[in-house]
Design an enzyme around this catalytic site. Sequence first.
Site, PDB file in Angstrom:
ATOM      1  NE  ARG A   9      -8.363  39.733  -8.361  1.00 24.41           N
ATOM      2  CZ  ARG A   9      -7.851  40.628  -8.168  1.00 24.41           C
ATOM      3  NH1 ARG A   9      -8.421  41.698  -7.723  1.00 24.41           N
ATOM      4  NH2 ARG A   9      -6.483  41.262  -8.752  1.00 24.41           N
TER       5      ARG A   9
ATOM      6  CD  GLU B 230      -0.963  38.859  -8.165  1.00 30.49           C
ATOM      7  OE1 GLU B 230       0.031  38.753  -7.035  1.00 30.49           O
ATOM      8  OE2 GLU B 230      -1.367  40.059  -8.445  1.00 30.49           O
TER       9      GLU B 230
ATOM     10  CG  ASN C   3      -3.566  39.370  -5.854  1.00 30.80           C
ATOM     11  OD1 ASN C   3      -2.401  40.030  -5.598  1.00 30.80           O
ATOM     12  ND2 ASN C   3      -4.137  39.080  -6.965  1.00 30.80           N
TER      13      ASN C   3
ATOM     14  CB  SER D 262      -9.657  46.070  -5.113  1.00 35.02           C
ATOM     15  OG  SER D 262      -8.644  45.971  -6.230  1.00 35.02           O
TER      16      SER D 262
ATOM     17  CE  LYS E  61       3.223  39.121  -7.603  1.00 36.08           C
ATOM     18  NZ  LYS E  61       2.791  40.116  -6.698  1.00 36.08           N
TER      19      LYS E  61
ATOM     20  CE  LYS F 206       4.624  37.686 -12.195  1.00 33.02           C
ATOM     21  NZ  LYS F 206       3.376  37.279 -12.049  1.00 33.02           N
TER      22      LYS F 206
ATOM     23  CD  GLU G 229       0.824  41.143  -3.989  1.00 31.60           C
ATOM     24  OE1 GLU G 229       0.017  41.062  -4.934  1.00 31.60           O
ATOM     25  OE2 GLU G 229       1.559  40.070  -4.104  1.00 31.60           O
ATOM     26  N   GLY G 230       0.331  45.257  -6.340  1.00 33.48           N
ATOM     27  CA  GLY G 230      -0.253  46.556  -6.593  1.00 33.48           C
ATOM     28  C   GLY G 230      -0.220  46.869  -7.896  1.00 33.48           C
TER      29      GLY G 230
ATOM     30  NE  ARG H 220      -7.557  42.127 -12.736  1.00 32.53           N
ATOM     31  CZ  ARG H 220      -6.411  42.222 -11.971  1.00 32.53           C
ATOM     32  NH1 ARG H 220      -5.921  43.242 -11.600  1.00 32.53           N
ATOM     33  NH2 ARG H 220      -5.783  40.743 -11.759  1.00 32.53           N
TER      34      ARG H 220
HETATM   35  P1  ADP Z   1       0.807  42.374  -8.917  1.00 25.03           P
HETATM   36  O1  ADP Z   1       0.821  41.594  -7.627  1.00 25.03           O
HETATM   37  O2  ADP Z   1       1.695  43.508  -8.899  1.00 25.03           O
HETATM   38  O3  ADP Z   1      -0.547  42.500  -9.377  1.00 25.03           O
HETATM   39  P2  ADP Z   1       1.321  40.403 -10.871  1.00 25.03           P
HETATM   40  O4  ADP Z   1       1.951  38.987 -10.898  1.00 25.03           O
HETATM   41  O5  ADP Z   1      -0.301  40.032 -10.999  1.00 25.03           O
HETATM   42  O6  ADP Z   1       1.443  41.234  -9.601  1.00 25.03           O
HETATM   43  O7  ADP Z   1       1.710  41.107 -12.026  1.00 25.03           O
HETATM   44  C1  ADP Z   1       0.935  42.110 -12.623  1.00 25.03           C
HETATM   45  C2  ADP Z   1       0.571  42.018 -14.104  1.00 25.03           C
HETATM   46  O8  ADP Z   1       1.328  41.805 -15.176  1.00 25.03           O
HETATM   47  C3  ADP Z   1      -0.645  41.197 -14.304  1.00 25.03           C
HETATM   48  O9  ADP Z   1      -1.996  41.499 -14.125  1.00 25.03           O
HETATM   49  C4  ADP Z   1      -0.471  40.795 -15.846  1.00 25.03           C
HETATM   50  O10 ADP Z   1      -1.050  41.715 -16.734  1.00 25.03           O
HETATM   51  C5  ADP Z   1       1.080  40.972 -15.962  1.00 25.03           C
HETATM   52  N1  ADP Z   1       1.630  39.552 -15.800  1.00 25.03           N
HETATM   53  C6  ADP Z   1       2.273  39.123 -14.616  1.00 25.03           C
HETATM   54  N2  ADP Z   1       2.789  37.894 -14.863  1.00 25.03           N
HETATM   55  C7  ADP Z   1       2.084  37.487 -15.910  1.00 25.03           C
HETATM   56  C8  ADP Z   1       2.698  36.261 -16.821  1.00 25.03           C
HETATM   57  N3  ADP Z   1       3.403  35.177 -16.323  1.00 25.03           N
HETATM   58  N4  ADP Z   1       2.047  36.450 -18.312  1.00 25.03           N
HETATM   59  C9  ADP Z   1       1.726  37.414 -18.779  1.00 25.03           C
HETATM   60  N5  ADP Z   1       1.405  38.576 -17.953  1.00 25.03           N
HETATM   61  C10 ADP Z   1       1.768  38.735 -16.563  1.00 25.03           C
HETATM   62 MG    MG Z   2      -0.754  40.925  -6.827  1.00 25.05          MG
HETATM   63 MG    MG Z   3      -1.904  41.262 -10.003  1.00 27.93          MG
END
Ligand code: ADP
Ligand code: MG
Ligand code: MG
Length: 482
Positions: free
Chosen positions: A127, A149, A151, A156, A316, A374, A378-379, A458
């Site tokens: 995803r 990102e 995944n 899920s 990442k 970051k 994950e999660g 979401r």
């Molecule tokens: P994870 O693998 O833990 O889901 P993410 O990279 O998706 O990590 O980051 C978690 C959340 O943080 C995202 O769902 C989003 O809401 C926020 N986020 C992450 N990166 C960004 C970004 N570049 N700009 C805005 N919000 C972000």
């Molecule tokens: Mg993720």
């Molecule tokens: Mg995410």
Amino acid sequence: MADLALTLNEEQLTILKDAALDFALSHGLVVRPPSSTDDATGQQGGVINAPVTLFPTPFPSNAFNNAVRIQPLYNQLVHDISQDDAFLKEIMESLSTVDDFVKRLYDLYLEVKKEGIVQPASLGLHRSDYIIHLNPGQDFSEAEIKQVELNTISVSFGSLSSLTGDLHRYLYATTGYFSDKIDISALPSSDSIESIASGLASAHKHYGSKTAKVMMVVQPGERNAFDQRWIEYNLLNKHGVVLIRKTLAEIADQGRLDPKTKALFIGDQEVSVAYYRSAYATTDYPTEKEWDGRLLAERSLAIKCPTIAYQLVGAKKVQQVLAASGQLERFVKDPVMVAQLRASFTGLYPLDDSSEGLAAYEAALKNSDELVMKPQREGGGNNIYGKDIQEALKTLTAEQRNAYILMDIIRPPITKNVLLRKGQLQRADVVSELGVYGIYLHDGHKVIRNDNGGHLLRTKGVESNEGGVAAGFAVIDSLLLV
Ligand code: ADP
Ligand code: MG
Ligand code: MG
């Protein structure tokens, strides 16, 4: 729609809420209640509505179509990177000295590779997540997708996403509260409830045993089990394939490999596909037993979803390296495809000892307001934002910094919606994150499937940095294409 959430009065919202709750409970749009509450029903058959919005959220159709269009390119990219040992080695070795979890996963990858990979096929159920970005002066319809990102493990909400779209179309059809404002064709349904099961069915068929079963590797006490159960039911009803649920510890306790074929047996059940809905977080491995379970599955003939190489590609750090100039071109030869993929990237920066890494570090120390930092996790709930980045950077050694990447914050347009959580309504200013599912099966020689698998939206309150539904920040939504 944004206005709609404002114009409806409390009585109308209550009618919508009651209709939404009944729909959710009767269609399996549900989660187990958190065990931390005193609600003992979690163990006794009680559920609560999955957190959702009452209204679909406006989303530019060009941006949506673009995200759908490039998903097969991302599916292929994950596979091609997973085959490039040297590329993975360089990145994973640089992380291994500073991140024990990545090191452990990479060591597992090396160990299994050294032994000889017995199952050449790989299944990806990915995803890719995006937030839309508007340049100054641009109209909403011109917004562009920027990737948050990609995944590659345990993605899920495929099932609950489809059901939330169904919920919104039901409310639209029955209440008349927003029917004069929108066209039903602007509410696209997501086939993710079927597509994920169909990906597993394709891999099962490729494995080639009629009596084998698909194994979902689950977390003990999973609250989001119903999103997973719908995959099981679809797999059985549409494809005649049985799915069993096992934790990593149960695999260690009950699993064995056929000495000749390396087929994985759990008790006397042969496993065709090991589908991970666990195994991505440090907390999934509380003891050595869970690692033993993972190793057993990895060494086996079962088709892995994902392979450990796919899991590593989802790091990442890989996303950040790909964004550096010339890197994407290593894997994608067609310049049109390169341009399409690159247009979905936002600014990504290393925190290593390269000149770019040092420059990014210095710049972040001066101003980190528009950045997110970051780790390789994950999660949800692991990122660092804004001023906290400067504090974090000061506590890390130059070497430790390399475990992280920096990324530009993407700031999407804000809309209004009403969130329905645990039966309670909450009006909120919200932002949304689109997820696009991809289905990919490779037999070791050629691509068997490279498809789209539906989508997810979401939505979270603007005040929250993070967006995870399971982590409690966001709710499930659907698209109103504009
Ligand atoms: P994870 O693998 O833990 O889901 P993410 O990279 O998706 O990590 O980051 C978690 C959340 O943080 C995202 O769902 C989003 O809401 C926020 N986020 C992450 N990166 C960004 C970004 N570049 N700009 C805005 N919000 C972000
Ligand atoms: Mg993720
Ligand atoms: Mg995410």
